[in-house]
Write a protein that holds these residues in place. Structure first.
Motif, PDB file in Angstrom:
ATOM      1  N   SER A  75       5.319  65.521  72.834  1.00  0.00           N
ATOM      2  CA  SER A  75       6.047  64.912  73.957  1.00  0.00           C
ATOM      3  C   SER A  75       5.467  63.584  74.421  1.00  0.00           C
ATOM      4  O   SER A  75       6.180  62.778  75.028  1.00  0.00           O
ATOM      5  CB  SER A  75       6.087  65.875  75.143  1.00  0.00           C
TER       6      SER A  75
ATOM      7  N   PHE B  90       7.301  60.014  73.569  1.00  0.00           N
ATOM      8  CA  PHE B  90       8.457  59.600  74.368  1.00  0.00           C
ATOM      9  C   PHE B  90       8.011  58.904  75.655  1.00  0.00           C
ATOM     10  O   PHE B  90       8.500  57.823  75.994  1.00  0.00           O
ATOM     11  CB  PHE B  90       9.328  60.819  74.694  1.00  0.00           C
TER      12      PHE B  90
ATOM     13  N   PHE C 193       6.196  55.434  74.856  1.00  0.00           N
ATOM     14  CA  PHE C 193       7.131  54.380  74.456  1.00  0.00           C
ATOM     15  C   PHE C 193       7.981  53.912  75.629  1.00  0.00           C
ATOM     16  O   PHE C 193       8.184  52.711  75.824  1.00  0.00           O
ATOM     17  CB  PHE C 193       8.051  54.868  73.328  1.00  0.00           C
ATOM     18  N   THR C 194       8.508  54.879  76.385  1.00  0.00           N
ATOM     19  CA  THR C 194       9.417  54.509  77.470  1.00  0.00           C
ATOM     20  C   THR C 194       8.694  53.698  78.535  1.00  0.00           C
ATOM     21  O   THR C 194       9.190  52.665  78.998  1.00  0.00           O
ATOM     22  CB  THR C 194      10.031  55.774  78.092  1.00  0.00           C
TER      23      THR C 194
ATOM     24  N   VAL D 228      11.439  54.144  86.354  1.00  0.00           N
ATOM     25  CA  VAL D 228      11.266  54.734  85.020  1.00  0.00           C
ATOM     26  C   VAL D 228      10.278  55.894  85.084  1.00  0.00           C
ATOM     27  O   VAL D 228      10.495  56.949  84.485  1.00  0.00           O
ATOM     28  CB  VAL D 228      10.789  53.664  84.009  1.00  0.00           C
TER      29      VAL D 228
ATOM     30  N   VAL E  62      12.036  59.012  86.449  1.00  0.00           N
ATOM     31  CA  VAL E  62      12.926  59.649  85.476  1.00  0.00           C
ATOM     32  C   VAL E  62      12.121  60.374  84.405  1.00  0.00           C
ATOM     33  O   VAL E  62      12.396  61.533  84.062  1.00  0.00           O
ATOM     34  CB  VAL E  62      13.853  58.602  84.815  1.00  0.00           C
ATOM     35  N   VAL E  63      11.093  59.716  83.888  1.00  0.00           N
ATOM     36  CA  VAL E  63      10.288  60.317  82.820  1.00  0.00           C
ATOM     37  C   VAL E  63       9.619  61.602  83.310  1.00  0.00           C
ATOM     38  O   VAL E  63       9.622  62.627  82.619  1.00  0.00           O
ATOM     39  CB  VAL E  63       9.232  59.306  82.314  1.00  0.00           C
TER      40      VAL E  63
ATOM     41  N   LEU F  50      12.271  64.361  83.610  1.00  0.00           N
ATOM     42  CA  LEU F  50      12.695  64.863  82.308  1.00  0.00           C
ATOM     43  C   LEU F  50      11.638  65.780  81.699  1.00  0.00           C
ATOM     44  O   LEU F  50      11.949  66.799  81.093  1.00  0.00           O
ATOM     45  CB  LEU F  50      12.989  63.693  81.358  1.00  0.00           C
ATOM     46  N   GLN F  51      10.355  65.425  81.874  1.00  0.00           N
ATOM     47  CA  GLN F  51       9.294  66.282  81.328  1.00  0.00           C
ATOM     48  C   GLN F  51       9.352  67.668  81.946  1.00  0.00           C
ATOM     49  O   GLN F  51       9.231  68.673  81.256  1.00  0.00           O
ATOM     50  CB  GLN F  51       7.910  65.668  81.576  1.00  0.00           C
TER      51      GLN F  51
ATOM     52  N   ILE G 194      11.929  69.151  83.285  1.00  0.00           N
ATOM     53  CA  ILE G 194      13.125  69.842  82.800  1.00  0.00           C
ATOM     54  C   ILE G 194      12.896  70.380  81.391  1.00  0.00           C
ATOM     55  O   ILE G 194      13.215  71.525  81.078  1.00  0.00           O
ATOM     56  CB  ILE G 194      14.325  68.880  82.804  1.00  0.00           C
ATOM     57  N   TRP G 195      12.329  69.546  80.532  1.00  0.00           N
ATOM     58  CA  TRP G 195      12.139  69.951  79.143  1.00  0.00           C
ATOM     59  C   TRP G 195      11.074  71.031  78.999  1.00  0.00           C
ATOM     60  O   TRP G 195      11.210  71.944  78.178  1.00  0.00           O
ATOM     61  CB  TRP G 195      11.761  68.735  78.287  1.00  0.00           C
ATOM     62  N   ASP G 196      10.011  70.940  79.777  1.00  0.00           N
ATOM     63  CA  ASP G 196       8.926  71.902  79.612  1.00  0.00           C
ATOM     64  C   ASP G 196       9.239  73.245  80.260  1.00  0.00           C
ATOM     65  O   ASP G 196       8.556  74.235  80.020  1.00  0.00           O
ATOM     66  CB  ASP G 196       7.615  71.326  80.162  1.00  0.00           C
TER      67      ASP G 196
ATOM     68  N   TYR H 286      17.374  64.871  89.750  1.00  0.00           N
ATOM     69  CA  TYR H 286      17.694  64.022  88.602  1.00  0.00           C
ATOM     70  C   TYR H 286      19.191  63.766  88.524  1.00  0.00           C
ATOM     71  O   TYR H 286      19.634  62.634  88.350  1.00  0.00           O
ATOM     72  CB  TYR H 286      17.200  64.695  87.322  1.00  0.00           C
TER      73      TYR H 286
END
Lengths: 280, 301
Positions: B175, B178, B181-182, B220, B223-224, B227-228, B230-232, B290
């Motif tokens: 992870s 992402f 880079f962002t 940014v 948001v990042v 998202l982390q 949410i994904w985790d 979000y």
């Protein structure tokens, strides 16, 4: 921020960078290098860090075991079908959302945003029951159906920004020159969308190719496994003793198409952040 | 740019969104409704012998929320989620900041490495890390033993804490790219002249970072980070495959694998659906900020 960095700070940053590079590369390197080693050279103590004189035996083992080829066919069918259907549906929806104002436009956008956030695990029980009821468990069509729905939100989202990127003035100019509206769209706008369609298609391909959760639920028949499900089962098969060389060979094979495609779209992965980001 | 009104009454746009809407309705909408129904039904022994499920109202929810099974899983899921999200975010942002200071060659090399880690399919990464941490063939045990530690034949998956440590290593490994880079991309957007103006006005490096750089990359970062989380929250594949490789399932379930075990393996679709509804609710609560932000952005757009 192209600032002049003091020498010491740059040296420190470079050292960290190299350590990170090593951490990123090592598992990939280990996977590829072990995939060329015979079983007796993949041992616990004093592993060969830089092995010479490899063998293709592991790859032969993988291909000789017919189950890999079967899973490959299933994976390719589901993935390509998903890409084609999702691209078509998403393209139509993206045109509607970016070129028209209509009742329900807002509702559609909001629904896409919400769906994007729903984890597969929160719905796979009832998706399983539904596919079961429709006789679509262990079927390419059934898995494609849930995959199309899974990738639609971000494909619509990404394509929309591409459609919006083509100025309407181009279309209007063509219409002044005597084109009908559909003609103007297909002869002027559509060719300009090709890169967008390719990038979006590649995203969808990677998602479907890598997907595990829904596949493990929907494809219970050993004959109908997709590659990721096959790989987990193959790794798990300890009755014959774990054949790590063959496992690494098959992991390498599954990874190659993704790496290739990833390199094609990598610059869009970052800019696509707010366009509903993609995670493998 | 709000799209100009083109043939306001036309049916064409509705026709264009129809295929996508039908697909979403069939594959997600219908199962959602079905799941609410399932969660109100009893799937017991009789149902395994072909009896139709019986209605039990909120019985499944009562059993789930009042029982001893769910809460440890929820606690574990939330702790795992935030620990992984925080680690990923911290390492990713730190790396992005360092990238700006690296010499060109090292930066490009690091980015290629990150890209490879990012591109790796999750099941392939799982298999490789299982191999690295394998009891008998793993290079981790070999290296630690080589350092004189007693790790010969050490099983990393048998203890829940070391099981989750291995899971965390894989999740973070996959992870961080992402985030790095962002955030790095957003750092390159920070207006150079403003930073220089601040420097001329006598702002030190730290002040420039806090008062100029940070405010411009904050959106940014938010948001990042979201998202982390949410994904985790929905980590499934990693836990599932580590469990199959030898972890004890009862002590290592997260919500996803717990629901899978209840429903698909156990056949109790009622309880599994109730648990899935719970996970859905938890996701909605955690993602609401979000979604609200995205919709706001959409309105301005």
């Amino acid at each position: 921020m192209a600032r002049r960095t003091p020498f010491v700070a740059r040296l420190g940053a470079d050292v960290v960078g190299l350590v990170v590079l090593l951490i990123c590369l090592f598992p990939v390197y280990w996977m590829v290098s072990r995939s060329f080693l015979p079983r007796n050279r993949i041992k616990g103590e004093s592993p060969e860090v830089v092995p010479l004189h490899g063998t293709l035996d592991n790859y032969r083992t993988v291909f000789d075991d017919g189950s890999f080829a079967k899973a490959l066919v299933t994976s390719l069918s589901v993935t390509l079908l998903t890409v084609v259907v999702a691209l078509l549906f998403a393209f139509l929806a993206a045109v509607a959302v970016s070129r028209f104002r209509f009742r329900g436009r807002w509702a559609f956008i909001a629904v896409l945003l919400v769906i994007q956030m729903i984890p597969a695990e929160a719905l796979f029980i009832s998706q399983y029951k539904m596919l079961d009821g429709m006789g679509l468990l262990n079927s390419v069509i059934g898995l494609t159906l849930v995959y199309v729905a899974a990738v639609l939100p971000f494909t619509v989202w990404t394509l929309r920004s591409f459609v919006e990127g083509v100025p309407r003035e181009l279309e209007e100019a063509a219409m002044i020159d005597g084109c009908s509206r559909p003609q103007a769209f297909f002869q002027v706008t559509f060719p300009l969308l090709a890169p967008g369609l390719i990038a979006t298609g590649v995203f969808a391909f990677i998602q479907a190719w890598n997907e595990f959760t829904l596949a493990v639920v929907a494809m219970t028949d050993p004959e109908k496994k997709t590659l990721p499900v096959w790989l987990v089962a193959f790794t798990d098969n300890r009755s014959k003793g774990v054949d790590w060389g063959a496992i690494m060979a098959s992991s390498t094979l599954i990874t190659i198409p993704v790496i290739v495609f990833f390199m094609i779209v990598q610059h869009r992965m970052v800019t696509g952040l707010t366009a509903g980001a993609v995670k493998g | 740019m709000p799209p100009p009104a083109v043939r306001r009454r036309s049916l064409l746009p509705l026709g264009l969104v129809l295929p996508a809407s039908l697909a979403l309705g069939l594959a997600l909408g219908y199962p959602l409704v079905r799941q609410v129904v399932l969660s109100l039904q009893e799937f017991g022994l009789a149902q395994q012998f072909g009896q139709p499920p019986t209605w039990i109202g909120l019985g499944n929810y009562r059993e789930l929320l009042g029982g001893d099974d769910l809460w440890p899983v929820v606690r574990r899921t939330v702790v795992f989620c935030f620990a992984n999200a925080a680690l990923t975010f911290g390492i990713g942002v730190g790396l992005a900041l360092l990238m700006a200071r690296m010499s060109r060659v090292v930066r490009v090399a690091t980015q290629v490495g990150l890209l490879l880690a990012w591109a790796m399919p999750v099941v392939a990464a799982m298999t490789v890390f299982q191999f690295l941490f394998d009891r008998d063939y793993g290079v981790v045990n070999a290296a630690l033993t080589g350092l004189g530690l007693d790790y010969d034949g050490h099983n990393w998956l048998i203890e829940p804490w070391s099981f989750f440590m291995v899971a965390t290593i894989v999740v973070v490994w996959m992870s961080v790219p992402f985030v790095a880079f962002t955030v790095h991309a957003s750092l390159t957007q920070v207006p150079e002249d403003v930073v220089e103006a601040a420097e001329i006005d006598g702002a030190g490096a730290w002040q420039r970072f806090v008062h100029v750089v940070l405010p411009s990359i904050r959106p940014v970062l938010v948001v990042v980070a979201m998202l982390q989380v949410i994904w985790d929250l929905r980590v499934f594949t990693q836990i599932y495959s580590l469990q199959r490789a030898g972890g004890t399932t009862d002590e290592t379930h997260l919500l996803g694998t717990y629901i899978h075990a209840l429903g698909i393996k156990g056949g109790d679709f009622g309880m599994a659906s109730a648990a899935a509804m719970f996970m859905l609710a938890l996701t909605v609560v955690l993602t609401a900020p979000y979604i609200v932000m995205m919709i706001k952005q959409e309105r301005e757009h």
